[in-house]
Design an enzyme around this catalytic site. Structure first.
Site, PDB file in Angstrom:
ATOM      1  N   CYS A 160     -26.281 -18.848 -15.053  1.00 53.04           N
ATOM      2  CA  CYS A 160     -26.238 -19.743 -13.883  1.00 53.04           C
ATOM      3  C   CYS A 160     -26.850 -21.080 -14.262  1.00 53.04           C
ATOM      4  O   CYS A 160     -26.255 -21.802 -15.072  1.00 53.04           O
ATOM      5  CB  CYS A 160     -26.860 -19.108 -12.646  1.00 53.04           C
ATOM      6  SG  CYS A 160     -28.513 -18.416 -12.819  1.00 53.04           S
ATOM      7  N   SER A 161     -28.012 -21.416 -13.705  1.00 56.95           N
ATOM      8  CA  SER A 161     -28.578 -22.735 -14.001  1.00 56.95           C
ATOM      9  C   SER A 161     -30.100 -22.698 -13.960  1.00 56.95           C
ATOM     10  O   SER A 161     -30.729 -23.678 -13.580  1.00 56.95           O
ATOM     11  CB  SER A 161     -28.052 -23.765 -12.998  1.00 56.95           C
ATOM     12  OG  SER A 161     -28.320 -23.333 -11.675  1.00 56.95           O
ATOM     13  N   CYS A 162     -30.703 -21.573 -14.337  1.00 60.91           N
ATOM     14  CA  CYS A 162     -32.159 -21.438 -14.291  1.00 60.91           C
ATOM     15  C   CYS A 162     -32.817 -22.515 -15.160  1.00 60.91           C
ATOM     16  O   CYS A 162     -32.383 -22.752 -16.292  1.00 60.91           O
ATOM     17  CB  CYS A 162     -32.578 -20.055 -14.757  1.00 60.91           C
ATOM     18  SG  CYS A 162     -31.960 -18.753 -13.678  1.00 60.91           S
TER      19      CYS A 162
ATOM     20  N   CYS B 275     -29.315 -21.556 -19.654  1.00 61.87           N
ATOM     21  CA  CYS B 275     -29.115 -20.417 -18.767  1.00 61.87           C
ATOM     22  C   CYS B 275     -27.617 -20.142 -18.803  1.00 61.87           C
ATOM     23  O   CYS B 275     -26.837 -20.873 -18.179  1.00 61.87           O
ATOM     24  CB  CYS B 275     -29.579 -20.732 -17.341  1.00 61.87           C
ATOM     25  SG  CYS B 275     -29.172 -19.401 -16.180  1.00 61.87           S
TER      26      CYS B 275
END
Lengths: 218, 215
Positions: B121-123, B118
């Site tokens: 962000c941090s999906c 991702c």
């Protein structure tokens, strides 16, 4: 917005350093922060896109300097103040001072498991997608100064529609609180060379999940 | 000068290390203050916070994804279902209360290796893998995975054949990706549980390859 969070293709961040047997949390406060985020998300005071947008508007130096969960704390503080749920003086004091605002619901023990299904973001709109699998498309050149999920590295590049994923909530408007505005979502695949030029690894392909307003025919 | 650049990089790294005591203290105080305010305001319930933490520490984790991978290795019809609709297929294993929608399972083959990132962000598919590791959320991984995935794989000690296509999936929407790694050699005699034990978290993100017992 063209923030430092949009990191794809940036250089100079060094090697990736995996940690053996990494714990779920390195510090107790990280778990508390994650739980606060989940519990506040449940109140409906703001949505997940607004959570992301709040972190993205941090000054780039602050974004990069903060650890992951500290960034969450900074983003949540921004949204608490903006939504009026907390006053600046309370953040200063570290205590509640003014009476609470009304929230739609508060997460209780029995809600925890139910709340832990990943949210459903697809919506039935009765519309038809403009593109189908195999179509050649270009990611639009666009530079909104608000939240978007079209990464900079793909803008202006030509790729192929690989899958049609249904109509999904559009983060660009949802983050602003101006509506879910569901749009068709596609998996768009680019060759490494389309993204990075002739010297790119010829075996590389990269896909993004792109909403229809991010794309044009090519 | 190269020397200066090295010094600067080093300095920046130390300065930004989240484990530096002053950073930890400051963040800890900030989060404690937030919790105090939100509890006093009645927006959050402290006991519920404990349950949330317990869920992420003890209930959900890579064992969920590993079980699905092992089942796919031994059961061709499950594998087809998994590739068709990951959420629906994993749901039938009854490992967690409910798998979120739009979980897309991507299959590694001798021709194609898949990696998930991702960049924004941090999906991450946390309902089947738990919370993402720190490296997945790092600037180094988020920036480099899509432009130099072979270099990233080298950081993990993984070298793929030069001819293997590398496909990187950038999780830019609420779809989530789980890699179905290839079943390693010398595992014909292993049962499903023993196979699941070979399936590491990183192999389901695409930064590792499961290794079988040595022949």
């Amino acid at each position: 917005m063209n923030g430092v969070h949009d990191m794809g293709g940036m250089q100079g961040f060094g090697t990736v350093c995996p940690e053996e047997n990494e714990p779920v949390f390195h510090h107790v406060w990280e778990g508390r922060m994650l739980a606060l985020q989940r519990a506040m998300g449940f109140t409906g005071a703001w949505n997940i896109d607004a959570s992301r947008a709040a972190q993205e508007q941090l000054p780039p130096a602050d974004y990069l300097a903060a650890s992951y969960y500290k960034r969450w704390a900074l983003g949540m503080t921004f949204n608490l103040l903006r939504s009026g749920l907390v006053d600046p003086i309370e953040i200063e004091a570290g205590h509640a001072i003014s009476p609470p605002a009304k929230v739609a619901r508060v997460m209780r023990g029995t809600d925890v498991l139910r709340a832990f299904t990943r949210g459903k973001f697809s919506r039935d709109t009765g519309t038809k997608p403009s593109f189908c699998v195999g179509d050649t498309v270009r990611a639009r050149r666009m530079n909104p100064d608000t939240h978007t999920r079209l990464p900079r590295y793909a803008r202006g590049c030509v790729g192929q529609i690989e899958a049609v994923r249904g109509c999904h909530v559009l983060p660009d408007t949802n983050s602003l609180g101006t509506g879910e505005n569901p749009q068709w979502l596609y998996t768009v695949v680019f060759s490494g060379q389309a993204l990075w030029g002739q010297s790119a690894d010829p075996t590389l392909k990269v896909s993004i999940e792109a909403f229809e307003p991010y794309l044009e025919s090519a | 000068m190269a020397h200066d650049h090295t010094d600067e990089t080093h300095h920046a790294h130390i300065h930004h290390d989240p484990d530096q005591p002053q950073e930890v203290d400051e963040a800890q105080l900030r989060v404690r203050a937030l919790e105090t305010i939100l509890v006093e305001k009645g927006y959050v319930d402290p006991a519920t916070l404990d349950s949330i933490i317990d869920y992420f520490e003890h209930r959900v984790g890579p064992h969920v994804g590993a079980k699905a991978v092992a089942r796919a290795w031994v059961d061709e019809s499950f594998k087809r279902a998994l590739l068709e609709d990951g959420a629906a297929a994993i749901q039938t294993l009854n490992l967690v209360p409910r798998i979120g929608d739009h979980l897309i399972v991507v299959e590694n083959t001798p021709m194609q290796h898949n990696m998930v990132v991702c960049t924004l962000c941090s999906c991450y598919p946390w309902d089947v893998l738990g919370l993402p590791p720190t490296w997945y959320k790092s600037a180094a991984y988020r920036s480099r995975a899509i432009i130099d995935p072979r270099g990233v794989l080298t950081d993990f000690g993984v070298a793929l054949p030069e001819s293997t296509e590398i496909r990187v999936w950038d999780s830019t929407a609420e779809t989530r990706f789980l890699v179905l790694p290839m079943r390693p050699a010398n595992t014909e005699s292993l049962g499903e549980d023993a196979l699941a034990a070979l399936v590491t978290r990183n192999s389901m993100i695409g930064t590792a390859v499961p290794v079988g017992p040595s022949a």
